[in-house]
Design an enzyme around this catalytic site. Structure first.
Site, PDB file in Angstrom:
ATOM      1  N   SER A 106     -80.775 -61.530 -44.090  1.00 54.78           N
ATOM      2  CA  SER A 106     -79.774 -61.545 -45.151  1.00 54.78           C
ATOM      3  C   SER A 106     -78.401 -61.181 -44.587  1.00 54.78           C
ATOM      4  CB  SER A 106     -80.201 -60.602 -46.273  1.00 54.78           C
ATOM      5  OG  SER A 106     -79.418 -60.801 -47.420  1.00 54.78           O
ATOM      6  N   ASP A 213     -85.134 -68.605 -53.320  1.00 54.67           N
ATOM      7  CA  ASP A 213     -84.280 -67.431 -53.097  1.00 54.67           C
ATOM      8  C   ASP A 213     -83.215 -67.365 -54.190  1.00 54.67           C
ATOM      9  OD1 ASP A 213     -82.488 -65.494 -52.167  1.00 54.67           O
ATOM     10  OD2 ASP A 213     -82.786 -66.049 -50.075  1.00 54.67           O
ATOM     11  N   HIS A 243     -86.269 -64.360 -51.580  1.00 56.47           N
ATOM     12  CA  HIS A 243     -85.262 -63.837 -50.660  1.00 56.47           C
ATOM     13  C   HIS A 243     -85.868 -62.924 -49.602  1.00 56.47           C
ATOM     14  CE1 HIS A 243     -81.378 -62.672 -49.186  1.00 56.47           C
ATOM     15  NE2 HIS A 243     -81.597 -61.401 -49.439  1.00 56.47           N
TER      16      HIS A 243
END
Length: 264
Positions: A106, A213, A243
């Site tokens: 991320s 996601d 995610h």
């Protein structure tokens, strides 16, 4: 399975000085260098799974927590992309020895891209490093998220709170506590945007992205891949992936990607 040693390093100076906690596992190269996400830490599912894989295979593994995260010092609300990048560069310079497969999750994907750029810039100025980049594995990478996935999507009222109060408390499905989004985070993020032009890492890149996601749309990863025009890039879309990408099958994909870039 032996435990990784717990180390620390001080980063910054004066009021900005903070202690960064590092977990270091000695082993063969290439090693694994972990870069976590926004408000996550080095004891998360993916980070621990990589460390366990490194222990089983005799690989080196290096994890740390950004300032204001996990076991490191400092306040989360003082954090910015630039400050967390400074943490990453300092840990890499101090502890990384030999080639490293950098795994960024991320926000860590953005930090990984900035780290590769910072290392290349310093090397061009004659700085010598013990470590080098063998490859990047980016999991649900979120480059430029403060601008593209936050600021541009905030309502006028949310933007007004950030501009007048200096922060906005964003509810999170990952924590009972809200994420405090500061004006400093947004403004500093604009100094580190990467999606406006060609990105050159100088190493192979593997991207793992969930189609389901809700935080980082798969189209964002596609945009990133289009900017990596000169690198060896393979992107894997996980149709039912979210995610986190922390299910057993997701961990298998992650370890496979790291193994590929680690060589025999």
């Amino acid at each position: 399975m032996s435990e990784a040693s717990l180390e620390s390093i001080n980063v910054g100076s004066g009021p900005a000085e903070r202690r960064i906690a590092v977990r270091l596992r000695a082993g063969q190269m290439p090693g694994v260098f972990w870069l976590g996400g926004f408000k996550s830490d080095m004891q998360g599912t993916k980070a621990v799974a990589l460390d366990e894989w490194a222990a089983r295979t005799g690989r080196a593994c290096l994890r740390f927590d950004y300032s204001g995260h996990g076991e490191s010092g400092g306040a989360f609300t003082d954090g910015t992309i630039g400050r967390w990048l400074e943490d990453a560069v300092a840990v890499f310079e101090r502890f990384a020895k030999g080639p490293q497969v950098v795994v960024g999750s991320s926000m860590g994907g953005w930090i990984a891209l900035l780290l590769s750029r910072a290392l290349r810039q310093r090397a061009a100025l004659g700085t010598k490093f013990q470590g080098s980049l063998a490859g990047l594995v980016l999991v649900a990478p979120a480059p430029d998220f403060t601008e593209e996935l936050m600021w541009k999507k905030f309502s006028p009222d949310q933007k007004r709170q950030i501009e007048t109060k200096g922060f906005w408390e964003r509810p999170s499905e990952y924590s009972a506590e809200p994420y405090v989004i500061t004006r400093d985070l947004i403004e500093d993020g604009r100094k580190h945007l990467v999606l406006g032009g060609l990105i050159e890492t100088g190493c192979p890149v593997r991207i793992l992205q969930g189609v389901q996601d809700a935080d980082v749309p798969w189209q964002h990863a596609m945009e990133l891949s289009s900017r990596l025009a000169r690198d060896d890039v393979v992107m894997t879309l996980v149709k039912d992936g979210d995610h986190r990408l922390s299910r057993p099958e997701d961990i298998e994909r992650l370890i496979a990607a790291v193994s590929e870039l680690s060589g025999p």
